[in-house]
Design a protein around this motif. Structure first.
Motif, PDB file in Angstrom:
ATOM      1  N   TYR A   1       0.837  -1.203   0.000  1.00 49.06           N
ATOM      2  CA  TYR A   1       0.000   0.000   0.000  1.00 49.06           C
ATOM      3  C   TYR A   1       0.871   1.253   0.000  1.00 49.06           C
ATOM      4  O   TYR A   1       0.614   2.199  -0.744  1.00 49.06           O
ATOM      5  N   LEU A   2       1.881   1.258   0.861  1.00 45.67           N
ATOM      6  CA  LEU A   2       2.747   2.431   0.952  1.00 45.67           C
ATOM      7  C   LEU A   2       3.543   2.652  -0.324  1.00 45.67           C
ATOM      8  O   LEU A   2       3.808   3.795  -0.704  1.00 45.67           O
ATOM      9  N   ALA A   3       3.920   1.568  -0.996  1.00 44.17           N
ATOM     10  CA  ALA A   3       4.657   1.712  -2.261  1.00 44.17           C
ATOM     11  C   ALA A   3       3.775   2.346  -3.330  1.00 44.17           C
ATOM     12  O   ALA A   3       4.222   3.243  -4.059  1.00 44.17           O
ATOM     13  N   TRP A   4       2.512   1.918  -3.431  1.00 45.11           N
ATOM     14  CA  TRP A   4       1.600   2.534  -4.404  1.00 45.11           C
ATOM     15  C   TRP A   4       1.330   3.984  -4.041  1.00 45.11           C
ATOM     16  O   TRP A   4       1.260   4.858  -4.912  1.00 45.11           O
ATOM     17  N   LEU A   5       1.198   4.261  -2.742  1.00 45.35           N
ATOM     18  CA  LEU A   5       0.942   5.635  -2.319  1.00 45.35           C
ATOM     19  C   LEU A   5       2.132   6.535  -2.647  1.00 45.35           C
ATOM     20  O   LEU A   5       1.964   7.648  -3.166  1.00 45.35           O
ATOM     21  N   ALA A   6       3.338   6.062  -2.367  1.00 39.98           N
ATOM     22  CA  ALA A   6       4.533   6.851  -2.667  1.00 39.98           C
ATOM     23  C   ALA A   6       4.693   7.051  -4.171  1.00 39.98           C
ATOM     24  O   ALA A   6       5.065   8.140  -4.629  1.00 39.98           O
ATOM     25  N   ALA A   7       4.413   6.000  -4.940  1.00 40.57           N
ATOM     26  CA  ALA A   7       4.519   6.120  -6.390  1.00 40.57           C
ATOM     27  C   ALA A   7       3.492   7.118  -6.931  1.00 40.57           C
ATOM     28  O   ALA A   7       3.745   7.802  -7.923  1.00 40.57           O
TER      29      ALA A   7
ATOM     30  N   TYR B   1       2.370  17.771 -17.644  1.00 39.61           N
ATOM     31  CA  TYR B   1       1.654  17.833 -16.371  1.00 39.61           C
ATOM     32  C   TYR B   1       0.434  16.913 -16.382  1.00 39.61           C
ATOM     33  O   TYR B   1       0.111  16.294 -15.374  1.00 39.61           O
ATOM     34  N   ALA B   2      -0.225  16.826 -17.522  1.00 32.72           N
ATOM     35  CA  ALA B   2      -1.371  15.916 -17.641  1.00 32.72           C
ATOM     36  C   ALA B   2      -0.927  14.467 -17.506  1.00 32.72           C
ATOM     37  O   ALA B   2      -1.598  13.666 -16.858  1.00 32.72           O
ATOM     38  N   LEU B   3       0.206  14.139 -18.102  1.00 30.83           N
ATOM     39  CA  LEU B   3       0.722  12.772 -17.995  1.00 30.83           C
ATOM     40  C   LEU B   3       1.109  12.444 -16.554  1.00 30.83           C
ATOM     41  O   LEU B   3       0.811  11.350 -16.055  1.00 30.83           O
ATOM     42  N   LEU B   4       1.748  13.383 -15.872  1.00 30.64           N
ATOM     43  CA  LEU B   4       2.093  13.161 -14.465  1.00 30.64           C
ATOM     44  C   LEU B   4       0.835  13.020 -13.609  1.00 30.64           C
ATOM     45  O   LEU B   4       0.785  12.207 -12.680  1.00 30.64           O
ATOM     46  N   GLY B   5      -0.189  13.805 -13.920  1.00 32.86           N
ATOM     47  CA  GLY B   5      -1.463  13.668 -13.211  1.00 32.86           C
ATOM     48  C   GLY B   5      -2.116  12.319 -13.459  1.00 32.86           C
ATOM     49  O   GLY B   5      -2.672  11.715 -12.543  1.00 32.86           O
ATOM     50  N   LEU B   6      -2.026  11.834 -14.693  1.00 35.47           N
ATOM     51  CA  LEU B   6      -2.579  10.516 -15.010  1.00 35.47           C
ATOM     52  C   LEU B   6      -1.830   9.419 -14.272  1.00 35.47           C
ATOM     53  O   LEU B   6      -2.449   8.482 -13.749  1.00 35.47           O
ATOM     54  N   ILE B   7      -0.517   9.536 -14.208  1.00 32.45           N
ATOM     55  CA  ILE B   7       0.276   8.549 -13.457  1.00 32.45           C
ATOM     56  C   ILE B   7      -0.139   8.553 -11.987  1.00 32.45           C
ATOM     57  O   ILE B   7      -0.288   7.492 -11.371  1.00 32.45           O
ATOM     58  N   THR B   8      -0.350   9.751 -11.432  1.00 35.62           N
ATOM     59  CA  THR B   8      -0.787   9.858 -10.039  1.00 35.62           C
ATOM     60  C   THR B   8      -2.126   9.161  -9.828  1.00 35.62           C
ATOM     61  O   THR B   8      -2.288   8.374  -8.894  1.00 35.62           O
TER      62      THR B   8
END
Length: 70
Positions: free
Chosen positions: A11-17, A40-47
């Motif tokens: 869980y923490l790994a997904w949260l940090a990623a 920025y849109a791509l980084l938002g999508l990754i988030t």
């Protein structure tokens, strides 16, 4: 016992990623935006995808086991 630890670390790994791209966006906004909006849109999508995986993993494992009820 170690299964609980492994689940919490997952869980923490997904949260940090998921939070890492947010930090990149915040730092670049503080320094002045020099990259195109698509980055920025791509980084938002990754988030969003990382946090969705974190939530799905949490729901599949029914969260961490708490104290017994009742």
């Amino acid at each position: 016992m170690y299964e609980q630890h492994a689940r919490a670390l997952r869980y923490l790994a997904w949260l940090a990623a998921g939070l890492f791209p947010v930090g990149i966006i915040i730092e670049t906004l503080k320094q002045g935006m020099s990259e195109p909006w698509a980055i920025y849109a791509l980084l938002g999508l990754i988030t969003v995808l990382c946090l969705a995986n974190c939530h799905a993993d949490w729901r599949a494992g029914r969260g961490l086991a708490g104290p017994p009820r009742g």
